[in-house]
Design an enzyme around this catalytic site. Structure first.
Site: not given
Ligand code: AMP
Length: 145
Positions: A107, A109
């Protein structure tokens, strides 16, 4: 958990992809999903995850997926900028526990920053109210449409 290991099909983001747990989503297509971080370091903290490959971290993302995935990261970052008008944006990503990673599905951010406004440390914030996240998400979705 180290940089290397087996992908856990029951990690929290895999469950979000399968729709088994809720997320305040702002974007979804066949390549990526973006949703509000449930423990945001600041207003507008958004996560972008690849949908298909079982990549625990950036090093495991197949090369032929990088272009399309990073394009989504940029698309969402631009929408966050358009929606929230921050003074800056942190785009960051952690690989392995010693680097700060806590969820083992890749992922990125996207964290808006405003001059003079403090940011909570990574992993230091409390759980947000999903209704508050939704109020920000609706603005990001609008910017994406
Ligand atoms: P990292 O520490 O870089 O692996 O980032 C994981 C991020 O996922 C953290 O910023 C958490 O706040 C966030 N997070 C954990 N659980 C959830 C969840 N159920 N929905 C949205 N974000 C989450």
């Amino acid at each position: 958990m180290s940089l290397h290991g087996t992908y856990d099909d029951d990690n929290i983001f895999a469950k979000i992809i399968r729709g088994e747990i809720p997320a305040v989503k702002v974007y979804e297509d066949d390549v990526a999903i973006a949703f509000m971080d449930l423990f945001p370091q600041g207003e507008g903290h958004t996560l972008v995850i690849p949908k298909i490959p079982k990549a625990r971290n950036f090093l495991e993302l197949p090369g032929d997926y990088i272009g399309s995935f990073m394009q989504r990261v940029q698309t969402v970052a631009k929408a966050v900028e358009a929606a929230l008008k921050p003074d800056g944006i942190v785009i960051t990503q952690f690989n392995g526990a010693p680097a700060g990673q806590t969820v083992y599905h890749l992922h990125f951010h996207i964290i808006p920053r405003w001059e003079g406004k403090q940011l909570a440390g990574h992993g230091q914030s409390g759980q947000a109210d999903p209704d508050d996240l939704e109020k920000v998400a609706v603005r990001i979705r609008e910017a994406l449409s």
